[in-house]
Write an enzyme that holds these catalytic residues in place. Structure first.
Site, mmCIF file in Angstrom:
data_model
loop_
_atom_site.group_PDB
_atom_site.id
_atom_site.type_symbol
_atom_site.label_atom_id
_atom_site.label_comp_id
_atom_site.label_asym_id
_atom_site.label_seq_id
_atom_site.Cartn_x
_atom_site.Cartn_y
_atom_site.Cartn_z
ATOM 1 N N ASP A 1 0.799 -1.227 0.000
ATOM 2 C CA ASP A 1 0.000 0.000 0.000
ATOM 3 C C ASP A 1 0.833 1.278 0.000
ATOM 4 O OD1 ASP A 1 1.130 -0.071 2.503
ATOM 5 O OD2 ASP A 1 -0.691 -0.772 3.498
ATOM 6 N N GLU B 1 -0.401 -9.017 -1.083
ATOM 7 C CA GLU B 1 -0.979 -8.420 0.128
ATOM 8 C C GLU B 1 -2.212 -7.589 -0.228
ATOM 9 O OE1 GLU B 1 1.124 -6.929 4.088
ATOM 10 O OE2 GLU B 1 0.821 -5.252 2.726
ATOM 11 N N GLU C 1 -1.997 5.076 3.056
ATOM 12 C CA GLU C 1 -1.925 3.666 2.671
ATOM 13 C C GLU C 1 -3.286 3.050 2.344
ATOM 14 O OE1 GLU C 1 -0.291 5.030 5.207
ATOM 15 O OE2 GLU C 1 1.833 4.625 4.871
ATOM 16 N N HIS D 1 5.871 5.538 13.305
ATOM 17 C CA HIS D 1 6.272 6.313 12.127
ATOM 18 C C HIS D 1 5.121 6.804 11.252
ATOM 19 C CE1 HIS D 1 5.551 2.445 10.201
ATOM 20 N NE2 HIS D 1 5.586 3.042 9.031
ATOM 21 N N ARG E 1 2.438 8.664 9.206
ATOM 22 C CA ARG E 1 2.320 10.099 8.931
ATOM 23 C C ARG E 1 1.177 10.745 9.698
ATOM 24 N NH1 ARG E 1 4.854 12.279 4.313
ATOM 25 N NH2 ARG E 1 6.072 10.709 3.239
ATOM 26 N N HIS F 1 12.630 5.791 13.570
ATOM 27 C CA HIS F 1 12.466 5.918 12.112
ATOM 28 C C HIS F 1 13.233 7.146 11.620
ATOM 29 C CE1 HIS F 1 10.262 6.382 8.279
ATOM 30 N NE2 HIS F 1 10.015 5.105 8.403
HETATM 31 N N1 UDP Z 1 11.869 -3.314 10.528
HETATM 32 C C1 UDP Z 1 13.259 -3.449 10.554
HETATM 33 N N2 UDP Z 1 13.994 -2.626 11.388
HETATM 34 C C2 UDP Z 1 13.423 -1.679 12.185
HETATM 35 C C3 UDP Z 1 12.007 -1.540 12.157
HETATM 36 C C4 UDP Z 1 11.264 -2.361 11.316
HETATM 37 O O1 UDP Z 1 13.808 -4.291 9.838
HETATM 38 O O2 UDP Z 1 14.137 -0.981 12.916
HETATM 39 C C5 UDP Z 1 11.073 -4.180 9.636
HETATM 40 C C6 UDP Z 1 10.119 -5.059 10.389
HETATM 41 O O3 UDP Z 1 10.737 -6.286 10.725
HETATM 42 C C7 UDP Z 1 8.949 -5.241 9.430
HETATM 43 C C8 UDP Z 1 8.993 -3.996 8.580
HETATM 44 O O4 UDP Z 1 10.253 -3.376 8.806
HETATM 45 O O5 UDP Z 1 9.122 -6.368 8.607
HETATM 46 C C9 UDP Z 1 7.870 -3.058 8.965
HETATM 47 O O6 UDP Z 1 8.055 -1.895 8.291
HETATM 48 P P1 UDP Z 1 7.323 -0.540 8.639
HETATM 49 O O7 UDP Z 1 6.900 -0.562 10.055
HETATM 50 O O8 UDP Z 1 8.245 0.539 8.181
HETATM 51 O O9 UDP Z 1 6.101 -0.498 7.636
HETATM 52 P P2 UDP Z 1 4.623 -1.067 7.609
HETATM 53 O O10 UDP Z 1 4.659 -2.537 7.884
HETATM 54 O O11 UDP Z 1 3.824 -0.293 8.601
HETATM 55 O O12 UDP Z 1 4.169 -0.790 6.221
#
Ligand code: UDP
Length: 375
Positions: free
Chosen positions: A96, A118, A132, A204, A206, A237
């Site tokens: 997304d 997904e 998203e 993180h 927005r 982040h």
């Molecule tokens: N992640 C990572 N290191 C960090 C924080 C998150 O590798 O310090 C990984 C986490 O294991 C997961 C993904 O990033 O697989 C999640 O990403 P994020 O939270 O940025 O995005 P969202 O899932 O909300 O789209």
């Protein structure tokens, strides 16, 4: 049949890697190009290395303080200049993000079959999470194959009038990456973690920056006050607005709060497994931590992953975390139910989603090819 895999952020890479490995291993060989837009430049390299995901081209589109609108614009322009003349038969996008939306639009306008990994996650509120939820709803309008992670995602797509035959429930390929990574790393590589019980924090989104994030920091301070033996590990982040708030509230609390750079993926998995519980507004972290047997306080108004909530593994505490202290009291008082964790893993395909997704894609492109040959 040639195809293009387009992604830009760390979570997309994590979820695409198992599927791409299976497509690249297919016989007869498929002609694919893997393109990274570079939407998350700083935190991407470490993730790609950890996943062994080889990128054919990096468009390096990231700019400081970029908005989603700018990412969409730059991605469309760059993909068009670079790949429109190649007319890929299919375009695969994940999730997304602005990159996924722009990639799907590029595929649709170029008359490629758009394949969405997904697919079908919904909060049904285009402002939570923003942007998203809007992006994933729009990608569903453009896709010809919807690879849904769980049965509830399929239901969401059916309720939007998506053709049932174009939806396949294949599980969550993030679980494949997670299991593969944990099998490669030593369990005892934990010396860098806080000594004793700790909370892992990631924030993180927005729509949560500013007042909501500040309110959440105040609730985290209340949590520390209520549990004097508890510490916090917060990999912050790179967004400057997140960094300034995190350091403003916790920069001088080094005794109990470890603010770090984003962790590489294997270390972050270790931290999720070792944490007492997680406080996060992330999507993927809700899935991962719960699969590792660690509960998550979701710092949001709504989640697109209701199954984990129903299983008692995650809990919505509000975008300003007003429900955090109640959730923490429960998390500290009751152990995690291993049956719920097993059910959650089973719902996500038990680590076989990448292969199932690749098979669904190969079947789809074969069927498309047969139609083209008949035409
Ligand atoms: N992640 C990572 N290191 C960090 C924080 C998150 O590798 O310090 C990984 C986490 O294991 C997961 C993904 O990033 O697989 C999640 O990403 P994020 O939270 O940025 O995005 P969202 O899932 O909300 O789209």
């Amino acid at each position: 049949m040639s195809g293009l895999v387009i992604f830009g952020t760390r979570p997309e890479a994590i979820k695409l890697a198992p599927m791409v490995a299976n497509i690249r291993g297919a016989q007869p060989a498929i002609d694919i190009g893997v393109v990274c837009t570079g939407q998350h430049a700083e935190i991407m390299t470490q993730t790609l290395n950890a996943l062994d995901l080889v990128v054919d081209e990096n468009l390096n589109l990231m700019q400081r303080d970029q908005t989603p609108m700018e990412v969409v614009e730059r991605t469309i322009v760059s993909l068009t200049e670079r790949y429109a003349s190649e007319r890929p038969d299919w375009v695969l996008v994940q999730g997304d993000t602005a990159t996924a939306f722009a990639g799907a639009l590029f595929g649709y306008l170029g008359e490629s079959t758009v394949i969405h990994l997904e697919a079908g996650l919904r909060t049904h509120d285009i402002h939570e999470p923003w942007p998203e939820e809007g992006f994933r709803q729009e990608i569903a309008r453009l896709a010809g194959l919807h690879l849904a992670p769980y049965p509830c995602a399929r239901e969401n797509l059916l309720n939007e009038g998506i053709e049932p035959d174009s939806i396949q429930v294949i599980g969550n390929s993030g679980l494949d990456s997670q299991d593969g990574m944990l099998a490669q790393i030593a369990d005892d590589d934990t010396a860098w973690l806080p000594n004793g019980d700790f909370v892992l924090v990631t924030l993180h989104r927005r729509e949560n920056l500013g007042e909501r994030l500040e309110a959440t920091c105040r609730e985290l301070i209340s949590t520390l006050d209520a549990y004097p033996d508890l510490q916090i590990l917060w990999p912050v982040h790179p967004n400057p607005k997140v960094r300034s708030t995190a350091f403003e509230f916790f920069g001088d609390r080094k005794d109990r709060v470890m603010l770090s750079e984003p962790l590489d993926y294997p270390k972050f998995l270790h931290a999720q497994r070792a944490a007492k519980f997680v406080v996060s507004d992330s999507g993927g972290v809700q899935e991962e931590a719960a699969s590792l047997g660690t509960r998550v306080a979701i710092v949001r108004e709504k989640t697109e992953r209701p199954d984990a909530v129903d299983l008692g593994l995650t809990r919505i505490v509000g975008a300003d975390a007003t429900g955090l202290v109640d959730a923490v009291n429960d998390f500290m008082a009751t152990p995690v139910d291993p049956v719920s964790v097993a059910k959650w893993r089973a719902l996500q395909g038990n680590g076989n989603a990448g292969a199932a997704a690749a098979t669904a894609l190969l079947n789809k492109i074969e069927a498309d090819q047969a139609v083209r040959q008949r035409a």
